[in-house]
Design an enzyme around this catalytic site. Structure first.
Site, PDB file in Angstrom:
ATOM      1  N   ARG A  68     -12.274  61.903  -4.434  1.00  0.00           N
ATOM      2  CA  ARG A  68     -13.138  62.150  -3.484  1.00  0.00           C
ATOM      3  C   ARG A  68     -13.220  63.751  -2.954  1.00  0.00           C
ATOM      4  NH1 ARG A  68     -13.649  58.489   0.885  1.00  0.00           N
ATOM      5  NH2 ARG A  68     -11.724  57.408   0.266  1.00  0.00           N
TER       6      ARG A  68
ATOM      7  N   HIS B 188     -25.134  55.215  13.967  1.00  0.00           N
ATOM      8  CA  HIS B 188     -24.328  54.161  13.675  1.00  0.00           C
ATOM      9  C   HIS B 188     -24.834  53.091  14.311  1.00  0.00           C
ATOM     10  CE1 HIS B 188     -20.656  51.906  12.235  1.00  0.00           C
ATOM     11  NE2 HIS B 188     -20.493  51.443  13.341  1.00  0.00           N
TER      12      HIS B 188
ATOM     13  N   ILE C  45     -17.084  57.891   2.630  1.00  0.00           N
ATOM     14  CA  ILE C  45     -16.389  58.546   3.556  1.00  0.00           C
ATOM     15  C   ILE C  45     -16.120  59.925   2.980  1.00  0.00           C
ATOM     16  CG2 ILE C  45     -14.073  58.571   4.415  1.00  0.00           C
ATOM     17  CD1 ILE C  45     -14.098  55.617   4.310  1.00  0.00           C
ATOM     18  N   LEU C  46     -16.405  60.818   3.863  1.00  0.00           N
ATOM     19  CA  LEU C  46     -16.115  62.351   3.646  1.00  0.00           C
ATOM     20  C   LEU C  46     -14.714  62.699   3.992  1.00  0.00           C
ATOM     21  CD1 LEU C  46     -19.570  63.222   5.058  1.00  0.00           C
ATOM     22  CD2 LEU C  46     -18.937  63.540   2.653  1.00  0.00           C
TER      23      LEU C  46
ATOM     24  N   ASN D 169     -24.189  61.686  12.985  1.00  0.00           N
ATOM     25  CA  ASN D 169     -24.044  60.549  12.193  1.00  0.00           C
ATOM     26  C   ASN D 169     -24.695  59.245  13.223  1.00  0.00           C
ATOM     27  OD1 ASN D 169     -23.641  58.427  10.214  1.00  0.00           O
ATOM     28  ND2 ASN D 169     -21.772  57.680  11.429  1.00  0.00           N
TER      29      ASN D 169
ATOM     30  N   ASP E 248     -16.186  56.841  12.162  1.00  0.00           N
ATOM     31  CA  ASP E 248     -17.196  56.628  13.246  1.00  0.00           C
ATOM     32  C   ASP E 248     -16.499  56.874  14.613  1.00  0.00           C
ATOM     33  OD1 ASP E 248     -19.205  55.790  11.517  1.00  0.00           O
ATOM     34  OD2 ASP E 248     -18.417  53.985  11.382  1.00  0.00           O
TER      35      ASP E 248
ATOM     36  N   GLY F  46     -12.119  61.294  11.838  1.00  0.00           N
ATOM     37  CA  GLY F  46     -11.920  59.604  11.654  1.00  0.00           C
ATOM     38  C   GLY F  46     -13.238  59.149  11.303  1.00  0.00           C
TER      39      GLY F  46
ATOM     40  N   ASP G 222     -16.130  63.632  13.268  1.00  0.00           N
ATOM     41  CA  ASP G 222     -15.134  64.217  13.250  1.00  0.00           C
ATOM     42  C   ASP G 222     -14.155  63.655  12.085  1.00  0.00           C
ATOM     43  OD1 ASP G 222     -13.952  61.658  14.017  1.00  0.00           O
ATOM     44  OD2 ASP G 222     -13.287  62.329  15.939  1.00  0.00           O
TER      45      ASP G 222
HETATM   46  C1  GAR Z   1     -28.479  52.795   9.781  1.00  0.00           C
HETATM   47  O1  GAR Z   1     -28.374  51.669  10.539  1.00  0.00           O
HETATM   48  C2  GAR Z   1     -27.012  53.577  10.189  1.00  0.00           C
HETATM   49  O2  GAR Z   1     -26.546  53.047  11.368  1.00  0.00           O
HETATM   50  C3  GAR Z   1     -26.099  52.923   8.948  1.00  0.00           C
HETATM   51  O3  GAR Z   1     -26.798  52.698   7.917  1.00  0.00           O
HETATM   52  C4  GAR Z   1     -28.183  52.252   8.185  1.00  0.00           C
HETATM   53  C5  GAR Z   1     -29.030  52.979   7.378  1.00  0.00           C
HETATM   54  O4  GAR Z   1     -30.513  52.565   7.636  1.00  0.00           O
HETATM   55  N1  GAR Z   1     -24.794  53.708   8.936  1.00  0.00           N
HETATM   56  C6  GAR Z   1     -23.714  53.262   9.090  1.00  0.00           C
HETATM   57  O5  GAR Z   1     -23.313  52.144   9.108  1.00  0.00           O
HETATM   58  C7  GAR Z   1     -22.723  54.372   8.721  1.00  0.00           C
HETATM   59  N2  GAR Z   1     -21.458  54.149   9.414  1.00  0.00           N
HETATM   60  P1  GAR Z   1     -31.711  53.433   6.957  1.00  0.00           P
HETATM   61  O6  GAR Z   1     -31.458  53.489   5.402  1.00  0.00           O
HETATM   62  O7  GAR Z   1     -32.869  52.411   6.992  1.00  0.00           O
HETATM   63  O8  GAR Z   1     -32.097  54.634   7.595  1.00  0.00           O
END
Ligand code: GAR
Length: 194
Positions: free
Chosen positions: A64, A108, A91-92, A106, A144, A142, A140
């Site tokens: 990674r 979520h 994960i970064l 980000n 999310d 963690g 950060d």
């Molecule tokens: C979004 O709903 C975003 O919240 C989620 O991926 C989707 C991307 O949608 N990301 C995560 O769950 C990160 N933890 P999209 O490709 O249609 O923009």
């Protein structure tokens, strides 16, 4: 002008909404590149808007850390003011986050801190709650867990499945992403003090 690199992993509907929203000389935001960790269909949206794309495949690196170092160097090549994770599902590591945060945000699909991780909508439905939402936050170290910039509430409807609920949440995610990035560009949002 705020320059932004957007990272995606999938369909990139949030990316597309952002590209549409800033497609005016009156909006002081420029997406300077879109990157992904694999051959994401959403990269086509960047092509449509003439935005350069790059792919740094996790599977091409032994660990990674070396993958993220290459990703970091590639992003640095565009000198962005902000890096936006818009459906980026890897994960970064801490070194990457230290390099860009707090200028690393980000989106979520839940009301964090509830339902973090890669399956937020499925986990929400499994929990049987009646209310969920969308969050945009500073990243950060963690998963999310970073400071919340904005949240919106979304009702879970009887008969919702992952697809229907996720799509209703995404309507809000797109607005929060645009509102945040334009807010940062116009100095109305200071990510360092969230
Ligand atoms: C979004 O709903 C975003 O919240 C989620 O991926 C989707 C991307 O949608 N990301 C995560 O769950 C990160 N933890 P999209 O490709 O249609 O923009």
């Amino acid at each position: 002008m705020l320059s932004v690199v957007v990272l995606i992993s999938g369909t990139g509907s949030n990316l597309l909404a952002l590209l549409k929203a800033i497609d005016s000389p009156l909006v002081p935001v420029r997406v300077v590149a879109v990157g992904s960790d694999g051959p994401a269909p959403g990269l086509a949206h960047a092509d449509l808007y003439g935005v350069p794309t790059f792919v740094v495949e996790r599977s091409m690196f032994p660990d990674r850390e070396s993958w993220a170092k290459r990703l970091q160097e590639t992003i640095e090549g565009y000198s962005p003011d902000l890096v936006a994770l818009a459906g980026f599902m890897k994960i970064l590591p801490p070194a990457f986050i230290k390099r860009f945060s707090p200028n690393l945000i980000n989106i979520h699909a839940s009301l964090l801190p509830l339902f973090p991780g890669a399956h937020a909508v499925r986990d929400t439905l499994d929990a049987g709650v009646t209310e969920t939402g969308a969050t945009i936050h500073v990243v950060d170290e963690g998963i999310d867990t970073g400071p919340v910039i904005f949240q919106r509430t979304v009702q879970v409807m009887p008969g919702d499945d992952v697809a229907t609920l996720h799509e209703r949440i995404k309507v809000h995610e797109r607005e929060l992403l645009i509102e945040t990035i334009i807010g940062v560009a116009e100095n109305r949002i200071d990510l360092a003090s969230i």
